[in-house]
Enzyme design. Structure first.
Site, PDB file in Angstrom:
ATOM      1  N   HIS A 147       0.870  -1.177   0.000  1.00  0.00           N
ATOM      2  CA  HIS A 147       0.000   0.000   0.000  1.00  0.00           C
ATOM      3  C   HIS A 147       0.915   1.238   0.000  1.00  0.00           C
ATOM      4  O   HIS A 147       2.015   1.206   0.548  1.00  0.00           O
ATOM      5  CB  HIS A 147      -0.816  -0.058   1.298  1.00  0.00           C
ATOM      6  CG  HIS A 147      -1.882   0.973   1.430  1.00  0.00           C
ATOM      7  ND1 HIS A 147      -1.617   2.268   1.807  1.00  0.00           N
ATOM      8  CD2 HIS A 147      -3.216   0.899   1.261  1.00  0.00           C
ATOM      9  CE1 HIS A 147      -2.761   2.943   1.872  1.00  0.00           C
ATOM     10  NE2 HIS A 147      -3.742   2.141   1.541  1.00  0.00           N
ATOM     11  N   ASP A 175       3.631  -4.042   8.100  1.00  0.00           N
ATOM     12  CA  ASP A 175       2.367  -3.322   7.994  1.00  0.00           C
ATOM     13  C   ASP A 175       1.241  -4.324   8.241  1.00  0.00           C
ATOM     14  O   ASP A 175       0.931  -5.143   7.382  1.00  0.00           O
ATOM     15  CB  ASP A 175       2.266  -2.695   6.596  1.00  0.00           C
ATOM     16  CG  ASP A 175       0.898  -2.086   6.330  1.00  0.00           C
ATOM     17  OD1 ASP A 175       0.036  -2.120   7.226  1.00  0.00           O
ATOM     18  OD2 ASP A 175       0.694  -1.580   5.201  1.00  0.00           O
ATOM     19  N   GLN A 190      -4.006  -5.066   7.363  1.00  0.00           N
ATOM     20  CA  GLN A 190      -4.949  -6.132   6.988  1.00  0.00           C
ATOM     21  C   GLN A 190      -4.729  -7.391   7.837  1.00  0.00           C
ATOM     22  O   GLN A 190      -5.678  -8.077   8.201  1.00  0.00           O
ATOM     23  CB  GLN A 190      -4.789  -6.493   5.498  1.00  0.00           C
ATOM     24  CG  GLN A 190      -5.050  -5.359   4.521  1.00  0.00           C
ATOM     25  CD  GLN A 190      -6.502  -4.914   4.473  1.00  0.00           C
ATOM     26  OE1 GLN A 190      -7.417  -5.648   4.821  1.00  0.00           O
ATOM     27  NE2 GLN A 190      -6.719  -3.684   4.025  1.00  0.00           N
ATOM     28  N   LYS A 227     -10.074  -0.704  10.794  1.00  0.00           N
ATOM     29  CA  LYS A 227     -10.272  -1.976  10.075  1.00  0.00           C
ATOM     30  C   LYS A 227     -10.534  -3.122  11.043  1.00  0.00           C
ATOM     31  O   LYS A 227     -10.925  -4.210  10.652  1.00  0.00           O
ATOM     32  CB  LYS A 227      -9.042  -2.301   9.227  1.00  0.00           C
ATOM     33  CG  LYS A 227      -8.825  -1.280   8.102  1.00  0.00           C
ATOM     34  CD  LYS A 227      -7.669  -1.675   7.214  1.00  0.00           C
ATOM     35  CE  LYS A 227      -7.084  -0.499   6.490  1.00  0.00           C
ATOM     36  NZ  LYS A 227      -7.665  -0.253   5.167  1.00  0.00           N
ATOM     37  N   CYS A 246      -4.770   2.123  -3.676  1.00  0.00           N
ATOM     38  CA  CYS A 246      -3.556   2.768  -3.128  1.00  0.00           C
ATOM     39  C   CYS A 246      -2.339   1.879  -3.302  1.00  0.00           C
ATOM     40  O   CYS A 246      -1.496   1.761  -2.395  1.00  0.00           O
ATOM     41  CB  CYS A 246      -3.726   3.121  -1.642  1.00  0.00           C
ATOM     42  SG  CYS A 246      -4.996   4.330  -1.337  1.00  0.00           S
TER      43      CYS A 246
END
Ligand code: PMP
Length: 404
Positions: free
Chosen positions: A123, A200, A203, A226, A363
């Protein structure tokens, strides 16, 4: 932990139960999740009954609120199995956490010629901060390429790793195809070269139980929104020794011990990185979302999600020209295109039928470029989706593709 019960879970999401004649089919949870009642009530209750500032003043309200705010840190520490509560830093989200690492750790450490390895699947939030700090320090951003199946080229990764590598930046799970990167292998290989690894988890945190100590991740970041929490709150986990050695990024109240015009003494962790009034409601509501999630059968939820995804893939596979991009095993989402039809046209027709999904580049320009695509449609599932949601999506997509 109760057994996974979709009807009981669905009932806890007011946004999904607003209009029984035209229920929304929400298949964009990878962008942001809908919110459970417990979280919404926490926000409401906080502003009605408990509103005050934290870590300031000595009245009763602020004392009990400060305690609750700091308990939320314990909740996140336990959720990630971090070794120390000081390793949990509140940020506005994954993006801000990545920028903090770049502007504090990386900016104070990198030398000209140093390399930052960044996966091609990232991303923009895990690319651009590295480009900015590379510009500032003379370091170089080097791409870890992906293979046509949308997994990382691990041979290339091992070949790129060298004594020049200072940082490896990689998503736990990517947002375009749901690719689960081999972060365990990457962390071990990076450490063997003395590099730090930034994961990261925007998700990944939603779909896996994360143990940062077992992973041995140096940094792990995620966003609350999220994870069924509010927007504007996120988490930076960092190993204590790294965080201790890092200079502050933002200056202001609460991150100082003593300020004078001759110089300022900063406070220790975690306050050093939390200048200014924090997102108090966000912090305590995120903790509530985590408690709520912990009370569920998470493994059952993932099985439910996988079954829905399979139902959707089976339902759309005969659509002419439809291609699923880089289909990944056990992902909670998939991306697809329909040859000859613009993704936005399909999204618009689906939207007219109350089917909400994501169309665009997600993105992730570099990844889309590598695929030779300008956009995809992304269907992402959460534990509150139902077989009926999927059936309505399948019917609506057939209808849209017949029309276009
Ligand atoms: N990384 C990934 C993989 C994401 O999916 C997202 C959100 N789309 C982000 C980073 C950025 O998260 P936020 O915008 O909440 O900071």
């Amino acid at each position: 932990t109760a057994q996974f019960d979709i009807q009981a879970i669905r009932a806890q999401f007011p946004a999904l139960n607003q209009d029984s004649d035209h229920p929304i089919v929400y298949l964009d949870s990878a962008a942001t999740a809908q919110k459970p009642l417990a979280m919404i009530q926490t926000l409401d209750d906080y502003y009605r009954h408990q509103n005050a500032n934290v870590h300031r003043g000595s009245h009763q309200l602020t004392a009990s609120l400060t305690q609750r705010f700091e308990q939320a840190r314990d909740t996140v520490q336990a959720f990630l199995n971090a070794g120390d509560r000081k390793e949990i830093i509140w940020t506005r989200g994954a993006t801000e956490a990545l920028n903090l690492i770049a502007q504090s750790w990386a900016r104070s450490t990198l030398q000209p010629g140093d390399e930052i390895l960044v996966s091609e699947l990232e991303h923009h939030a895990n690319i651009v901060p590295w480009q900015i700090v590379a510009e500032q320090t003379g370091a170089t951003v080097v791409k870890i390429p992906m293979k046509p199946d949308c997994t990382l080229d691990m041979d290339a990764f091992h070949a790129l790793l060298s004594a020049k590598t200072r940082i490896v930046a990689v998503a736990h799970i990517t947002n375009v195809t749901g690719t689960r990167n081999p972060i365990e292998t990457m962390i071990a290989a990076a450490h063997a070269q003395g590099a730090v690894v930034v994961v990261d988890g925007a998700q990944g945190i939603v779909h896996e139980a994360v143990d940062v100590q077992a992973l041995d991740a140096d940094f792990y970041v995620f966003s609350g929104h999220k994870l069924f929490g509010p927007s504007g709150i996120g988490v930076l986990y960092g190993k204590q020794a790294l965080l201790e050695a890092m200079p502050p990024w933002h200056g202001g109240g609460k991150m100082v011990e003593k300020v004078s015009f001759d110089g300022t003494r900063f406070t220790g962790l975690p306050g050093k990185f939390e200048a200014g009034t924090p997102n108090i409601s966000g912090v305590i509501a995120l903790a509530e979302s985590i408690h709520w999630l912990n009370s569920l059968d998470r493994a059952g939820a993932e099985q439910h999600i996988h079954a829905l995804r399979q139902q959707a893939l089976d339902g759309i596979k005969n659509i002419e020209g439809l291609r699923v991009i880089g289909l990944q095993p056990d992902a909670s989402l998939f991306s697809f295109v329909v040859d000859g039809v613009h993704h936005q046209d399909i999204a618009t027709l689906l939207d007219q039928q109350n089917i909400t999904l994501r169309a665009g580049n997600h993105c992730a320009h570099p990844m889309l470029n590598a695929l030779g695509l300008t956009g995809t449609l992304r269907v992402s599932f959460a534990l509150y989706n139902t077989e009926d949601d999927v059936a309505r999506f399948v019917t609506a997509l057939h209808k849209a593709c017949d029309l276009l």
